[in-house]
Design a protein around this motif. Structure first.
Motif, PDB file in Angstrom:
ATOM      1  N   PRO A  97      11.457   5.070   4.528  1.00 20.98           N
ATOM      2  CA  PRO A  97      12.736   5.280   3.850  1.00 20.98           C
ATOM      3  C   PRO A  97      12.901   4.226   2.762  1.00 20.98           C
ATOM      4  O   PRO A  97      12.514   3.059   2.947  1.00 20.98           O
ATOM      5  N   ALA A  98      13.460   4.619   1.630  1.00 21.48           N
ATOM      6  CA  ALA A  98      13.534   3.733   0.471  1.00 21.48           C
ATOM      7  C   ALA A  98      14.255   2.428   0.773  1.00 21.48           C
ATOM      8  O   ALA A  98      13.833   1.356   0.319  1.00 21.48           O
ATOM      9  N   ASP A  99      15.328   2.498   1.566  1.00 20.11           N
ATOM     10  CA  ASP A  99      16.086   1.271   1.841  1.00 20.11           C
ATOM     11  C   ASP A  99      15.279   0.304   2.696  1.00 20.11           C
ATOM     12  O   ASP A  99      15.330  -0.910   2.494  1.00 20.11           O
ATOM     13  N   ARG A 100      14.506   0.827   3.645  1.00 14.77           N
ATOM     14  CA  ARG A 100      13.663  -0.050   4.474  1.00 14.77           C
ATOM     15  C   ARG A 100      12.560  -0.680   3.636  1.00 14.77           C
ATOM     16  O   ARG A 100      12.264  -1.876   3.790  1.00 14.77           O
ATOM     17  N   ALA A 101      11.944   0.098   2.754  1.00 16.25           N
ATOM     18  CA  ALA A 101      10.882  -0.437   1.909  1.00 16.25           C
ATOM     19  C   ALA A 101      11.406  -1.563   1.018  1.00 16.25           C
ATOM     20  O   ALA A 101      10.769  -2.616   0.874  1.00 16.25           O
ATOM     21  N   GLU A 102      12.586  -1.351   0.436  1.00 19.46           N
ATOM     22  CA  GLU A 102      13.159  -2.376  -0.435  1.00 19.46           C
ATOM     23  C   GLU A 102      13.525  -3.633   0.346  1.00 19.46           C
ATOM     24  O   GLU A 102      13.362  -4.758  -0.134  1.00 19.46           O
ATOM     25  N   ALA A 103      14.017  -3.437   1.566  1.00 16.26           N
ATOM     26  CA  ALA A 103      14.366  -4.590   2.394  1.00 16.26           C
ATOM     27  C   ALA A 103      13.124  -5.410   2.738  1.00 16.26           C
ATOM     28  O   ALA A 103      13.162  -6.643   2.720  1.00 16.26           O
ATOM     29  N   LEU A 104      12.023  -4.728   3.030  1.00 18.17           N
ATOM     30  CA  LEU A 104      10.777  -5.438   3.338  1.00 18.17           C
ATOM     31  C   LEU A 104      10.252  -6.183   2.115  1.00 18.17           C
ATOM     32  O   LEU A 104       9.798  -7.331   2.208  1.00 18.17           O
ATOM     33  N   ARG A 105      10.321  -5.529   0.962  1.00 25.63           N
ATOM     34  CA  ARG A 105       9.884  -6.196  -0.269  1.00 25.63           C
ATOM     35  C   ARG A 105      10.698  -7.468  -0.502  1.00 25.63           C
ATOM     36  O   ARG A 105      10.156  -8.523  -0.841  1.00 25.63           O
ATOM     37  N   ALA A 106      11.993  -7.359  -0.314  1.00 32.16           N
ATOM     38  CA  ALA A 106      12.868  -8.519  -0.547  1.00 32.16           C
ATOM     39  C   ALA A 106      12.586  -9.634   0.450  1.00 32.16           C
ATOM     40  O   ALA A 106      12.532 -10.811   0.085  1.00 32.16           O
ATOM     41  N   THR A 107      12.373  -9.261   1.706  1.00 35.21           N
ATOM     42  CA  THR A 107      12.111 -10.260   2.741  1.00 35.21           C
ATOM     43  C   THR A 107      10.834 -11.031   2.462  1.00 35.21           C
ATOM     44  O   THR A 107      10.804 -12.271   2.492  1.00 35.21           O
ATOM     45  N   TYR A 108       9.757 -10.298   2.183  1.00 36.05           N
ATOM     46  CA  TYR A 108       8.476 -10.963   1.974  1.00 36.05           C
ATOM     47  C   TYR A 108       8.414 -11.676   0.627  1.00 36.05           C
ATOM     48  O   TYR A 108       7.719 -12.682   0.484  1.00 36.05           O
ATOM     49  N   ALA A 109       9.141 -11.166  -0.362  1.00 37.28           N
ATOM     50  CA  ALA A 109       9.172 -11.838  -1.658  1.00 37.28           C
ATOM     51  C   ALA A 109       9.737 -13.246  -1.523  1.00 37.28           C
ATOM     52  O   ALA A 109       9.303 -14.181  -2.204  1.00 37.28           O
ATOM     53  N   GLN A 110      10.693 -13.423  -0.624  1.00 36.80           N
ATOM     54  CA  GLN A 110      11.302 -14.739  -0.404  1.00 36.80           C
ATOM     55  C   GLN A 110      10.334 -15.710   0.259  1.00 36.80           C
ATOM     56  O   GLN A 110      10.535 -16.929   0.199  1.00 36.80           O
ATOM     57  N   LYS A 111       9.292 -15.194   0.884  1.00 34.57           N
ATOM     58  CA  LYS A 111       8.371 -16.046   1.632  1.00 34.57           C
ATOM     59  C   LYS A 111       7.139 -16.448   0.829  1.00 34.57           C
ATOM     60  O   LYS A 111       6.318 -17.233   1.319  1.00 34.57           O
ATOM     61  N   THR A 112       6.980 -15.909  -0.378  1.00 35.31           N
ATOM     62  CA  THR A 112       5.782 -16.193  -1.155  1.00 35.31           C
ATOM     63  C   THR A 112       6.109 -17.023  -2.387  1.00 35.31           C
ATOM     64  O   THR A 112       7.182 -16.900  -2.977  1.00 35.31           O
ATOM     65  N   SER A 113       5.161 -17.841  -2.795  1.00 35.40           N
ATOM     66  CA  SER A 113       5.339 -18.665  -3.984  1.00 35.40           C
ATOM     67  C   SER A 113       5.500 -17.810  -5.239  1.00 35.40           C
ATOM     68  O   SER A 113       6.207 -18.191  -6.178  1.00 35.40           O
ATOM     69  N   LEU A 114       4.844 -16.668  -5.280  1.00 32.59           N
ATOM     70  CA  LEU A 114       4.930 -15.799  -6.449  1.00 32.59           C
ATOM     71  C   LEU A 114       6.107 -14.835  -6.378  1.00 32.59           C
ATOM     72  O   LEU A 114       6.313 -14.029  -7.290  1.00 32.59           O
ATOM     73  N   THR A 167       0.851  -1.192   0.000  1.00 36.06           N
ATOM     74  CA  THR A 167       0.000   0.000   0.000  1.00 36.06           C
ATOM     75  C   THR A 167       0.885   1.240   0.000  1.00 36.06           C
ATOM     76  O   THR A 167       2.111   1.157  -0.051  1.00 36.06           O
ATOM     77  N   GLU A 168       0.240   2.385   0.118  1.00 37.99           N
ATOM     78  CA  GLU A 168       0.991   3.640   0.136  1.00 37.99           C
ATOM     79  C   GLU A 168       1.880   3.760   1.373  1.00 37.99           C
ATOM     80  O   GLU A 168       2.760   4.628   1.418  1.00 37.99           O
ATOM     81  N   ALA A 169       1.668   2.885   2.358  1.00 34.99           N
ATOM     82  CA  ALA A 169       2.534   2.911   3.542  1.00 34.99           C
ATOM     83  C   ALA A 169       3.986   2.651   3.161  1.00 34.99           C
ATOM     84  O   ALA A 169       4.907   3.171   3.806  1.00 34.99           O
ATOM     85  N   PHE A 170       4.215   1.872   2.114  1.00 39.88           N
ATOM     86  CA  PHE A 170       5.583   1.624   1.666  1.00 39.88           C
ATOM     87  C   PHE A 170       6.229   2.898   1.131  1.00 39.88           C
ATOM     88  O   PHE A 170       7.433   3.090   1.256  1.00 39.88           O
ATOM     89  N   ASP A 171       5.417   3.764   0.522  1.00 40.00           N
ATOM     90  CA  ASP A 171       5.948   5.017  -0.023  1.00 40.00           C
ATOM     91  C   ASP A 171       6.394   5.972   1.078  1.00 40.00           C
ATOM     92  O   ASP A 171       7.245   6.835   0.856  1.00 40.00           O
ATOM     93  N   ALA A 172       5.787   5.806   2.276  1.00 36.53           N
ATOM     94  CA  ALA A 172       6.126   6.697   3.385  1.00 36.53           C
ATOM     95  C   ALA A 172       7.383   6.264   4.121  1.00 36.53           C
ATOM     96  O   ALA A 172       7.918   7.007   4.941  1.00 36.53           O
TER      97      ALA A 172
END
Length: 249
Positions: A197-214, A190-195
């Motif tokens: 810091p960019a490095d934290r948002a990217e780290a979260l995306r990477a972390t959760y991407a590893q946990k999903t089949s897609l 959601t827009e919460a990711f835009d709020a």
């Protein structure tokens, strides 16, 4: 296939940000008249009002704190006044906090339970006189309710209870032709990711991407689509179910 909700009257709680906003806009663009609420004034409210003014239909964005029973009752009364009936209710409003269970204050437990669970009870109860055969209630749950999440015992308890509430109501309200289901999101961007810091948002995306089949986060549109399906006649024989929208987490 496009899902059509032409002429339907839909109440969505907590509809100015994130998942709720996506549901409101998707329902309005599918032809529904949408009533939604918010707790605090801000640009998110103003921008939603502007978008809905450009979308055909009779839409209303009003202030109501769903943690307050009197304000929930006022919301249902407004739905009756403006629409005369409801064809769908989406219990989306919610709050979350991260607190170690040993340190969880009683008032914070109550705040999370009241907003995420008790509000849904009251919204549904007060909406019942407006709901007829063929109507649909969609409760927004959480994939985390089944998994359990550290520091969120109060939140996961509320969301797990939402599943039990849904199953009981599906059986109780089914003879009246009212369907009740849960949509349980995984990690939705959601827009919460835009709020963040960019490095934290990217780290979260990477972390959760590893946990999903897609191997990615979900989008608000991907969450709104199954909600619209459950609000529509296409799901006329679906009730008491939990639809996980989590990318195979």
């Amino acid at each position: 296939m496009d899902i059509a909700l032409h002429g339907r009257k839909i109440l969505v709680t907590g509809g100015t940000r994130g998942i709720g906003r996506g549901i409101v806009l998707a329902a309005a663009r599918a032809g529904a008249d949408v009533l939604t609420c918010y707790r605090q004034e801000g640009e998110a409210v103003d921008s939603l009002v502007r978008e809905l003014k450009e979308t055909p239909g009779e839409h209303h964005v009003v202030r109501a704190d769903v943690a307050r029973i009197d304000e929930v009752d006022g919301l249902a009364a407004l739905a009756q006044q403006r629409y005369g009936r409801l064809d769908g209710v989406v219990n989306n409003a919610g709050v979350i906090s991260h607190v170690p269970f040993a340190e969880l204050p009683a008032d914070e437990w109550s705040r999370i339970i009241d907003t995420n669970l008790t509000a849904a009870y009251r919204v549904i109860q007060q909406s019942l006189p407006l709901l007829g055969a063929g109507s649909s209630i969609v409760n927004i749950g959480s994939r985390g309710a089944a998994a359990g999440i550290p520091l969120r015992a109060h939140y996961t308890a509320a969301k797990a209870a939402m599943t039990g509430l849904t199953r009981s109501l599906a059986k109780e309200l089914g003879p009246r032709g009212i369907r009740v289901n849960v949509v349980a999101p995984g990690v939705i961007e959601t827009e919460a990711f835009d709020a963040m810091p960019a490095d934290r948002a990217e780290a979260l995306r990477a972390t959760y991407a590893q946990k999903t089949s897609l191997a990615r986060l979900g989008t608000v549109a991907e969450l709104a689509a199954p909600v619209l399906f459950l609000l529509s006649d296409l799901s006329g024989y679906v009730t008491g179910e939990t639809v996980n929208v989590d990318g195979g987490i």
